[in-house]
Design a protein around this motif. Structure first.
Motif, PDB file in Angstrom:
ATOM      1  N   PHE A 104       1.013  -1.486  -0.072  1.00  0.00           N
ATOM      2  CA  PHE A 104      -0.153   0.309   0.375  1.00  0.00           C
ATOM      3  C   PHE A 104       0.524   1.104   0.310  1.00  0.00           C
ATOM      4  N   PRO A 105       0.265   1.984  -0.433  1.00  0.00           N
ATOM      5  CA  PRO A 105       1.074   3.125  -0.632  1.00  0.00           C
ATOM      6  C   PRO A 105       0.687   3.957   0.559  1.00  0.00           C
ATOM      7  N   PRO A 106       1.318   4.644   1.183  1.00  0.00           N
ATOM      8  CA  PRO A 106       1.261   5.684   2.787  1.00  0.00           C
ATOM      9  C   PRO A 106      -0.196   6.398   2.746  1.00  0.00           C
ATOM     10  N   LYS A 107      -0.057   7.214   2.022  1.00  0.00           N
ATOM     11  CA  LYS A 107      -1.190   8.256   1.479  1.00  0.00           C
ATOM     12  C   LYS A 107      -2.262   7.489   0.885  1.00  0.00           C
ATOM     13  N   PHE A 108      -3.646   8.618   0.697  1.00  0.00           N
ATOM     14  CA  PHE A 108      -4.523   8.054   0.365  1.00  0.00           C
ATOM     15  C   PHE A 108      -4.423   7.991  -0.967  1.00  0.00           C
ATOM     16  N   PRO A 109      -4.515   9.798  -1.593  1.00  0.00           N
ATOM     17  CA  PRO A 109      -4.127   9.817  -2.821  1.00  0.00           C
ATOM     18  C   PRO A 109      -3.548   8.360  -3.494  1.00  0.00           C
ATOM     19  N   GLY A 110      -2.410   8.101  -3.403  1.00  0.00           N
ATOM     20  CA  GLY A 110      -1.149   7.382  -3.781  1.00  0.00           C
ATOM     21  C   GLY A 110      -1.844   6.113  -3.892  1.00  0.00           C
ATOM     22  N   LEU A 111      -2.552   5.737  -2.636  1.00  0.00           N
ATOM     23  CA  LEU A 111      -3.140   4.419  -2.744  1.00  0.00           C
ATOM     24  C   LEU A 111      -4.377   4.289  -3.939  1.00  0.00           C
ATOM     25  N   VAL A 112      -4.963   5.152  -4.193  1.00  0.00           N
ATOM     26  CA  VAL A 112      -6.586   5.722  -5.014  1.00  0.00           C
ATOM     27  C   VAL A 112      -5.522   5.183  -6.865  1.00  0.00           C
ATOM     28  N   ASN A 113      -4.376   6.043  -6.247  1.00  0.00           N
ATOM     29  CA  ASN A 113      -3.843   6.340  -7.858  1.00  0.00           C
ATOM     30  C   ASN A 113      -3.326   4.935  -8.128  1.00  0.00           C
ATOM     31  N   ARG A 114      -2.885   4.120  -7.258  1.00  0.00           N
ATOM     32  CA  ARG A 114      -2.087   2.548  -7.741  1.00  0.00           C
ATOM     33  C   ARG A 114      -2.786   1.457  -8.149  1.00  0.00           C
ATOM     34  N   ALA A 115      -4.692   1.908  -7.229  1.00  0.00           N
ATOM     35  CA  ALA A 115      -5.330   1.103  -7.399  1.00  0.00           C
ATOM     36  C   ALA A 115      -5.695   1.196  -8.861  1.00  0.00           C
ATOM     37  N   LEU A 116      -6.102   1.987  -8.685  1.00  0.00           N
ATOM     38  CA  LEU A 116      -6.859   2.523 -10.552  1.00  0.00           C
ATOM     39  C   LEU A 116      -5.651   2.269 -11.358  1.00  0.00           C
ATOM     40  N   GLU A 117      -4.413   2.466 -11.402  1.00  0.00           N
ATOM     41  CA  GLU A 117      -3.715   2.083 -12.497  1.00  0.00           C
ATOM     42  C   GLU A 117      -3.447   0.730 -12.886  1.00  0.00           C
ATOM     43  N   VAL A 118      -3.568  -0.096 -11.406  1.00  0.00           N
ATOM     44  CA  VAL A 118      -3.251  -1.537 -11.824  1.00  0.00           C
ATOM     45  C   VAL A 118      -4.579  -2.381 -12.235  1.00  0.00           C
ATOM     46  N   LEU A 119      -5.983  -1.291 -12.008  1.00  0.00           N
ATOM     47  CA  LEU A 119      -7.136  -1.553 -12.939  1.00  0.00           C
ATOM     48  C   LEU A 119      -7.144  -0.839 -14.199  1.00  0.00           C
ATOM     49  N   MET A 120      -5.805  -0.506 -14.646  1.00  0.00           N
ATOM     50  CA  MET A 120      -6.359   0.864 -16.534  1.00  0.00           C
ATOM     51  C   MET A 120      -7.346   1.269 -16.302  1.00  0.00           C
ATOM     52  N   LEU A 121      -7.615   1.948 -14.980  1.00  0.00           N
ATOM     53  CA  LEU A 121      -8.909   3.127 -15.017  1.00  0.00           C
ATOM     54  C   LEU A 121      -8.190   3.914 -14.238  1.00  0.00           C
ATOM     55  N   HIS A 122      -6.826   4.554 -14.987  1.00  0.00           N
ATOM     56  CA  HIS A 122      -6.137   5.721 -14.230  1.00  0.00           C
ATOM     57  C   HIS A 122      -6.368   6.689 -15.851  1.00  0.00           C
ATOM     58  N   PRO A 123      -6.446   7.947 -15.713  1.00  0.00           N
ATOM     59  CA  PRO A 123      -6.722   8.792 -16.429  1.00  0.00           C
ATOM     60  C   PRO A 123      -5.180   8.803 -17.848  1.00  0.00           C
ATOM     61  N   ARG A 124      -4.055   7.994 -17.167  1.00  0.00           N
ATOM     62  CA  ARG A 124      -2.906   8.220 -17.463  1.00  0.00           C
ATOM     63  C   ARG A 124      -2.603   6.536 -18.426  1.00  0.00           C
ATOM     64  N   SER A 125      -3.791   6.061 -18.045  1.00  0.00           N
ATOM     65  CA  SER A 125      -3.408   4.315 -18.406  1.00  0.00           C
ATOM     66  C   SER A 125      -3.457   4.542 -19.895  1.00  0.00           C
ATOM     67  N   GLU A 126      -2.284   3.008 -20.920  1.00  0.00           N
ATOM     68  CA  GLU A 126      -2.951   3.094 -21.777  1.00  0.00           C
ATOM     69  C   GLU A 126      -4.264   2.567 -22.731  1.00  0.00           C
ATOM     70  N   PRO A 127      -4.515   3.788 -23.462  1.00  0.00           N
ATOM     71  CA  PRO A 127      -5.142   3.800 -24.161  1.00  0.00           C
ATOM     72  C   PRO A 127      -6.110   1.925 -24.704  1.00  0.00           C
ATOM     73  N   THR A 128      -7.319   1.488 -24.721  1.00  0.00           N
ATOM     74  CA  THR A 128      -8.010   0.510 -24.583  1.00  0.00           C
ATOM     75  C   THR A 128      -9.137   0.371 -25.701  1.00  0.00           C
ATOM     76  N   GLN A 129      -9.259   1.995 -26.323  1.00  0.00           N
ATOM     77  CA  GLN A 129     -10.962   1.681 -26.584  1.00  0.00           C
ATOM     78  C   GLN A 129     -10.351   2.789 -28.449  1.00  0.00           C
ATOM     79  N   ARG A 130     -10.781   2.703 -28.567  1.00  0.00           N
ATOM     80  CA  ARG A 130     -11.202   3.034 -30.133  1.00  0.00           C
ATOM     81  C   ARG A 130     -10.788   4.505 -30.041  1.00  0.00           C
TER      82      ARG A 130
END
Length: 214
Positions: free
Chosen positions: A111-137
């Motif tokens: 776990f990242p120690p702070k809440f923003p980093g925690l949520v950021n990392r979970a979203l990155e893992v799930l490819m739900l972060h806005p910086r994630s590699e595109p998977t759409q058209r």
């Protein structure tokens, strides 16, 4: 309503709302329960979803299948019923925190120690972060990234609201509380984000799984 929620959860777990289940309680039994709950301004829908008098929905989904998450959902529910907006905010933040931790535990990450980093990392893992590699058209990349940016921002702003007006931090003076409709908005937004994360994690065809051994 917590006792009602427990009862409906038990019925759901035993297939009471599943027409394909031969052991379901039966339409007449469910209808009688629905009529009894209506006396207390609680609506029981055919799929086992509960709706309290405020119009707030608590849906049967991955959210209610995870015990640690279900606790926060019920706490939010009680706080809304009691008009305790500070507890709504505190519990909404905790819901997002628990959800992010559940995701990272299941993929074997720290776990990242702070809440923003925690949520950021979970979203990155799930490819739900806005910086994630595109998977759409290509023509959908921009709009989808904006939506995902909104998802991240919801989590961050709920944490900010909780810091200012929620439980979890001692205040030097009486905090300014939110109006009920704003508390419902915050709770609904937190549940939306948590459900998106858990539904994405559980989806066997989700893009994040292509690079995962999960």
């Amino acid at each position: 309503m917590p006792l009602v929620t427990d009862l409906v959860d038990l019925l759901r777990e035993n297939g009471a709302f599943d027409p394909a289940n031969e052991w379901r309680a039966g339409e007449a039994v469910v209808q009688r329960l629905a009529e009894a709950l209506r006396t207390y301004e609680i609506t029981l829908h055919d799929n086992g979803q509960l709706e309290d008098g405020s119009g707030f929905h608590f849906e049967a989904s991955a959210l209610t299948d995870v015990p640690a998450v279900r606790i926060h959902i019920r706490r939010i529910q009680r706080a809304l019923e009691d008009g305790d907006s500070a507890l709504v905010l505190g519990s909404s933040k905790e819901l997002l925190e628990s959800t992010a931790k559940i995701i990272l535990v299941r993929v074997g990450e720290e776990f990242p120690p702070k809440f923003p980093g925690l949520v950021n990392r979970a979203l990155e893992v799930l490819m739900l972060h806005p910086r994630s590699e595109p998977t759409q058209r290509e023509d959908l990349v921009g709009p989808v990234r904006k939506i995902l940016g909104g998802v991240l921002q919801i989590a961050i702003e709920i944490n900010e609201l909780r810091n200012d007006r929620g439980t979890g931090h001692g205040q030097a003076q009486e905090p300014i509380t939110l109006r009920d409709r704003h508390a419902r908005l915050a709770a609904g937004a937190a549940i939306l984000v948590a459900r998106l994360m858990l539904d994405t994690f559980e989806d066997p065809a989700a893009p994040w799984r292509r690079g995962s051994a999960a």
